[in-house]
Write a protein that holds these residues in place. Structure first.
Motif, PDB file in Angstrom:
ATOM      1  N   LYS A 329      -2.313  -6.364  -5.283  1.00  0.00           N
ATOM      2  CA  LYS A 329      -2.268  -6.113  -3.839  1.00  0.00           C
ATOM      3  C   LYS A 329      -1.115  -5.203  -3.411  1.00  0.00           C
ATOM      4  CE  LYS A 329      -5.647  -8.489  -1.821  1.00  0.00           C
ATOM      5  NZ  LYS A 329      -6.557  -7.889  -0.816  1.00  0.00           N
ATOM      6  N   LYS A 330      -0.205  -4.895  -4.316  1.00  0.00           N
ATOM      7  CA  LYS A 330       0.894  -3.999  -3.936  1.00  0.00           C
ATOM      8  C   LYS A 330       0.363  -2.594  -3.601  1.00  0.00           C
ATOM      9  CE  LYS A 330       2.068  -2.291  -8.580  1.00  0.00           C
ATOM     10  NZ  LYS A 330       3.068  -2.299  -9.673  1.00  0.00           N
ATOM     11  N   PHE A 331      -0.872  -2.291  -4.006  1.00  0.00           N
ATOM     12  CA  PHE A 331      -1.458  -0.980  -3.735  1.00  0.00           C
ATOM     13  C   PHE A 331      -2.147  -0.922  -2.361  1.00  0.00           C
ATOM     14  CE2 PHE A 331      -1.176  -0.843  -8.375  1.00  0.00           C
ATOM     15  CZ  PHE A 331      -0.671   0.435  -8.568  1.00  0.00           C
ATOM     16  N   GLU A 332      -2.256  -2.059  -1.687  1.00  0.00           N
ATOM     17  CA  GLU A 332      -2.988  -2.091  -0.419  1.00  0.00           C
ATOM     18  C   GLU A 332      -2.234  -1.333   0.670  1.00  0.00           C
ATOM     19  OE1 GLU A 332      -6.440  -3.280   1.731  1.00  0.00           O
ATOM     20  OE2 GLU A 332      -5.933  -3.405  -0.417  1.00  0.00           O
ATOM     21  N   ILE A 333      -2.949  -0.469   1.385  1.00  0.00           N
ATOM     22  CA  ILE A 333      -2.359   0.243   2.524  1.00  0.00           C
ATOM     23  C   ILE A 333      -3.237   0.012   3.754  1.00  0.00           C
ATOM     24  CG2 ILE A 333      -1.371   2.020   1.015  1.00  0.00           C
ATOM     25  CD1 ILE A 333      -3.503   3.925   2.008  1.00  0.00           C
ATOM     26  N   GLN A 334      -2.684   0.299   4.913  1.00  0.00           N
ATOM     27  CA  GLN A 334      -3.423   0.128   6.162  1.00  0.00           C
ATOM     28  C   GLN A 334      -4.368   1.309   6.376  1.00  0.00           C
ATOM     29  OE1 GLN A 334      -3.272  -2.633   8.175  1.00  0.00           O
ATOM     30  NE2 GLN A 334      -1.974  -3.425   6.502  1.00  0.00           N
ATOM     31  N   LEU A 335      -5.570   1.005   6.866  1.00  0.00           N
ATOM     32  CA  LEU A 335      -6.556   2.050   7.116  1.00  0.00           C
ATOM     33  C   LEU A 335      -6.026   3.091   8.094  1.00  0.00           C
ATOM     34  CD1 LEU A 335      -9.390   3.181   6.661  1.00  0.00           C
ATOM     35  CD2 LEU A 335     -10.216   1.649   8.479  1.00  0.00           C
ATOM     36  N   ASP A 336      -5.144   2.649   9.018  1.00  0.00           N
ATOM     37  CA  ASP A 336      -4.595   3.575  10.002  1.00  0.00           C
ATOM     38  C   ASP A 336      -3.749   4.665   9.347  1.00  0.00           C
ATOM     39  OD1 ASP A 336      -5.811   2.103  11.945  1.00  0.00           O
ATOM     40  OD2 ASP A 336      -3.996   1.004  12.535  1.00  0.00           O
ATOM     41  N   THR A 412      -3.230   9.138 -11.170  1.00  0.00           N
ATOM     42  CA  THR A 412      -2.449   8.017 -10.649  1.00  0.00           C
ATOM     43  C   THR A 412      -3.146   7.376  -9.445  1.00  0.00           C
ATOM     44  OG1 THR A 412      -0.400   9.058 -11.356  1.00  0.00           O
ATOM     45  CG2 THR A 412      -0.220   7.362  -9.668  1.00  0.00           C
ATOM     46  N   LEU A 413      -3.186   6.048  -9.456  1.00  0.00           N
ATOM     47  CA  LEU A 413      -3.689   5.309  -8.303  1.00  0.00           C
ATOM     48  C   LEU A 413      -2.591   5.283  -7.243  1.00  0.00           C
ATOM     49  CD1 LEU A 413      -5.851   3.474  -6.989  1.00  0.00           C
ATOM     50  CD2 LEU A 413      -4.696   1.530  -8.072  1.00  0.00           C
ATOM     51  N   VAL A 414      -2.884   5.866  -6.079  1.00  0.00           N
ATOM     52  CA  VAL A 414      -1.912   5.914  -4.983  1.00  0.00           C
ATOM     53  C   VAL A 414      -1.983   4.646  -4.144  1.00  0.00           C
ATOM     54  CG1 VAL A 414      -1.206   7.155  -2.887  1.00  0.00           C
ATOM     55  CG2 VAL A 414      -1.974   8.423  -4.918  1.00  0.00           C
ATOM     56  N   GLY A 415      -3.178   4.178  -3.882  1.00  0.00           N
ATOM     57  CA  GLY A 415      -3.343   2.989  -3.067  1.00  0.00           C
ATOM     58  C   GLY A 415      -4.808   2.679  -2.856  1.00  0.00           C
ATOM     59  N   ALA A 416      -5.079   1.712  -1.997  1.00  0.00           N
ATOM     60  CA  ALA A 416      -6.468   1.328  -1.728  1.00  0.00           C
ATOM     61  C   ALA A 416      -6.547   0.632  -0.376  1.00  0.00           C
ATOM     62  CB  ALA A 416      -6.989   0.415  -2.834  1.00  0.00           C
ATOM     63  N   VAL A 417      -7.740   0.688   0.204  1.00  0.00           N
ATOM     64  CA  VAL A 417      -8.066  -0.081   1.408  1.00  0.00           C
ATOM     65  C   VAL A 417      -9.222  -0.986   1.030  1.00  0.00           C
ATOM     66  CG1 VAL A 417      -8.927  -0.001   3.768  1.00  0.00           C
ATOM     67  CG2 VAL A 417      -7.312   1.745   2.962  1.00  0.00           C
ATOM     68  N   THR A 418      -9.017  -2.291   1.148  1.00  0.00           N
ATOM     69  CA  THR A 418     -10.082  -3.237   0.798  1.00  0.00           C
ATOM     70  C   THR A 418     -10.299  -4.174   1.982  1.00  0.00           C
ATOM     71  OG1 THR A 418      -8.460  -4.733  -0.242  1.00  0.00           O
ATOM     72  CG2 THR A 418      -9.570  -3.162  -1.670  1.00  0.00           C
ATOM     73  N   GLY A 423     -16.923  -4.019   5.573  1.00  0.00           N
ATOM     74  CA  GLY A 423     -17.699  -3.174   4.672  1.00  0.00           C
ATOM     75  C   GLY A 423     -16.964  -1.916   4.242  1.00  0.00           C
ATOM     76  N   GLU A 424     -15.607  -2.034   4.124  1.00  0.00           N
ATOM     77  CA  GLU A 424     -14.814  -0.861   3.779  1.00  0.00           C
ATOM     78  C   GLU A 424     -14.082  -1.068   2.455  1.00  0.00           C
ATOM     79  OE1 GLU A 424     -13.599   0.624   8.281  1.00  0.00           O
ATOM     80  OE2 GLU A 424     -12.296  -0.750   7.177  1.00  0.00           O
ATOM     81  N   ILE A 425     -14.145  -0.071   1.573  1.00  0.00           N
ATOM     82  CA  ILE A 425     -13.310  -0.016   0.374  1.00  0.00           C
ATOM     83  C   ILE A 425     -13.082   1.446   0.029  1.00  0.00           C
ATOM     84  CG2 ILE A 425     -15.333  -0.312  -1.143  1.00  0.00           C
ATOM     85  CD1 ILE A 425     -13.377  -1.518  -3.219  1.00  0.00           C
ATOM     86  N   TYR A 426     -11.832   1.811  -0.068  1.00  0.00           N
ATOM     87  CA  TYR A 426     -11.443   3.167  -0.428  1.00  0.00           C
ATOM     88  C   TYR A 426     -10.425   3.089  -1.568  1.00  0.00           C
ATOM     89  CZ  TYR A 426     -13.425   4.291   4.150  1.00  0.00           C
ATOM     90  OH  TYR A 426     -14.259   4.416   5.234  1.00  0.00           O
ATOM     91  N   VAL A 427     -10.664   3.847  -2.610  1.00  0.00           N
ATOM     92  CA  VAL A 427      -9.725   3.941  -3.737  1.00  0.00           C
ATOM     93  C   VAL A 427      -9.057   5.306  -3.637  1.00  0.00           C
ATOM     94  CG1 VAL A 427      -9.461   3.977  -6.241  1.00  0.00           C
ATOM     95  CG2 VAL A 427     -11.101   2.402  -5.166  1.00  0.00           C
ATOM     96  N   ILE A 428      -7.743   5.300  -3.512  1.00  0.00           N
ATOM     97  CA  ILE A 428      -6.996   6.521  -3.189  1.00  0.00           C
ATOM     98  C   ILE A 428      -6.241   6.991  -4.438  1.00  0.00           C
ATOM     99  CG2 ILE A 428      -5.267   7.513  -1.648  1.00  0.00           C
ATOM    100  CD1 ILE A 428      -5.905   5.019   0.209  1.00  0.00           C
ATOM    101  N   LEU A 429      -6.536   8.223  -4.857  1.00  0.00           N
ATOM    102  CA  LEU A 429      -5.966   8.778  -6.086  1.00  0.00           C
ATOM    103  C   LEU A 429      -5.205  10.057  -5.787  1.00  0.00           C
ATOM    104  CD1 LEU A 429      -9.247   8.496  -8.191  1.00  0.00           C
ATOM    105  CD2 LEU A 429      -7.366   6.861  -8.205  1.00  0.00           C
ATOM    106  N   GLU A 430      -4.311  10.415  -6.723  1.00  0.00           N
ATOM    107  CA  GLU A 430      -3.658  11.714  -6.579  1.00  0.00           C
ATOM    108  C   GLU A 430      -4.721  12.808  -6.637  1.00  0.00           C
ATOM    109  OE1 GLU A 430      -1.232  13.147  -9.856  1.00  0.00           O
ATOM    110  OE2 GLU A 430      -2.155  11.707 -11.226  1.00  0.00           O
TER     111      GLU A 430
END
Length: 458
Positions: A329-336, A412-418, A423-430
């Motif tokens: 969960k340290k990778f979780e970021i806010q959708l905003d 590198t995995l930058v973060g994610a929104v789960t 119904g939202e999931i985003y995997v954020i990469l470099e």
């Protein structure tokens, strides 16, 4: 006849040859063990190896140029545990059971001259045993006079002593002179000894000196069978001084260079070797470690012949089921804090968009940071918004990526929104600029197909 490093030898030919010899075939008989403890040791063994090689060649296919290989034991000498070298495995010279019997590998179960069912080894059991090291070879190559090479001084660094210590390290049949030829390692070891002697000859002596320089005959120092004009024991038709002739390397064989590597080319040219670029004053080739062997300190190297170096051992990496891996969960970021752009790629289950993530403020950021302080990223999302199957597949990928350490060859995995409720999931990469498929097409001529080369044994 080229003499290659042992790692290049075709073992099937050598096994068929040795297995086909009559059991009484040996010049090293049970009553006399060659010429030792004196200067005749080196020329005598050179002639012995020549005759053995001529017999070997009668067992090779028509047109073969295979010669006796040499075993450069410095490649094994610096491993965390020398006995764990792949050299002492089923892939090369064979392995032993708990009683030291050679029961595994290409030379297993070959009966000995004494009538034993198979040879014995006792690797590392003799405290006096050690393999050749670069230091020992350097001491020899620094000698300026023939007496410093062929004589028998009271110096533990003396050439023949260094040869002896390898016999002691292997142990078993190899440790005792009359039975040492029971172990196939005898021939590979002595071709390397001959190689070192020839290196000294080429470095220090002129061509003329090589054939005439020899220690004076002192009966108080060594027996008459070592004198230059003595007939070689059990090798009729040759005198000790004949073993000094240039004709051996002029007409009979050439010796391949020892394996080398560099920072620019960290490749030793053999699947049994790896290039150590960190633990010596210069990169050097070392033997790989057999499965289950000690690889402590080499976790960053391709040191294992089979498996990977994990927890100090060459082993299969522990496997984890997806249900045993959890999203960190340290990778979780806010959708905003995520801004999505246009779609730049898609697949069967997902799509990839351009994106930007608001960079967290650091201690050096001023009080007037703006939304323009955004990090460009690539964002993976389900192909169809709210599709739970596609969301589940992407989430399993996210779990794996969040548990992989940073690596230069992995995005590198930058973060994610789960936010599954919405119904939202985003995997954020470099984000990498350009197209991978275009890059592969551009460099096609330079790339090596590892699968094809592996299947070809290259």
């Amino acid at each position: 006849m080229p003499r290659p490093p042992l790692t290049a030898v075709i073992f099937l030919y050598l096994f068929n040859f040795l297995d086909g010899l009559p059991k009484e075939f040996s010049i090293y008989d049970t009553t006399y063990a060659g010429v030792h403890s004196g200067p005749g040791f080196f020329p005598w063994h050179r002639e012995y190896l020549k005759r053995f090689e001529l017999v070997l060649r009668t067992f090779l296919p028509m047109g073969s140029t295979l010669g006796l290989p040499y075993w450069d034991s410095t490649l094994d000498a610096y491993l965390p545990t020398v006995e764990d070298s792949v050299f002492f495995s089923v892939h090369l010279t064979g392995d032993v059971d708990e009683d030291g019997l050679l029961v595994y590998g290409p030379y297993a179960n070959m009966s000995t001259m004494e009538g034993n069912l198979m040879p014995r080894r006792a690797l590392g059991n003799n405290s006096q045993g050690e393999l050749f090291t670069e230091a020992r070879i350097d001491v020899l190559l620094d000698q300026k006079e023939i007496e410093g090479v062929l004589q028998y001084p009271l110096d533990e660094r003396f050439f023949e002593f260094s040869h002896d210590y390898v016999h002691y390290f292997i142990g078993g049949d190899f440790e005792t002179t009359y039975s040492s030829t029971n172990d196939v390692i005898f021939f590979w070891h002595h071709t390397f000894v001959d190689f070192i002697w020839e290196m000294w000859r080429q470095k220090i002596q002129t061509r003329e000196e090589r054939e005439v320089q020899y220690p004076e005959p002192y009966p108080d120092c060594f027996p008459p069978l070592h004198f230059a004009n003595a007939t070689m024991h059990n090798l009729p038709g040759r005198k000790i001084q004949d073993g000094l002739l240039n004709a051996y390397t002029d007409k009979m064989y050439k010796i391949a260079s020892r394996p080398r590597c560099s920072n620019a080319r960290p490749d030793c040219g053999s699947k049994y070797l790896f290039c150590d670029t960190a633990n010596f004053d210069r990169p050097r080739c070392q033997s790989k470690v057999k499965f289950g062997g000690n690889c402590t300190g080499y976790e960053a190297f391709d040191i294992c012949y089979e498996g990977s170096c994990y927890d100090g051992r060459c082993q299969a990496l522990p496997s984890l089921r997806l249900n045993e891996i959890y999203y960190d969960k340290k990778f979780e970021i806010q959708l905003d804090n995520l801004k999505l752009g246009r779609i730049i790629g898609d697949g069967h289950f997902g799509k990839v968009c351009m994106g930007w993530v608001l960079r967290p403020k650091g201690p050096s950021d001023g009080p007037h940071s703006h939304i323009s302080d955004m990090l460009p990223v690539a964002v993976k999302a389900p192909k169809h918004n709210g599709n739970h199957d596609e969301m589940g597949i992407l989430y399993e990928e996210l779990k794996i990526m969040s548990n992989i350490p940073k690596h230069p060859n992995i995005l590198t995995l930058v973060g994610a929104v789960t936010n599954f409720d919405l119904g939202e999931i985003y995997v954020i990469l470099e984000r990498c600029e350009g197209s991978l498929i275009d890059k592969l097409k551009e460099g096609k001529a330079r790339f090596r197909d590892e699968l094809v080369f592996s299947m070809a044994g290259l």
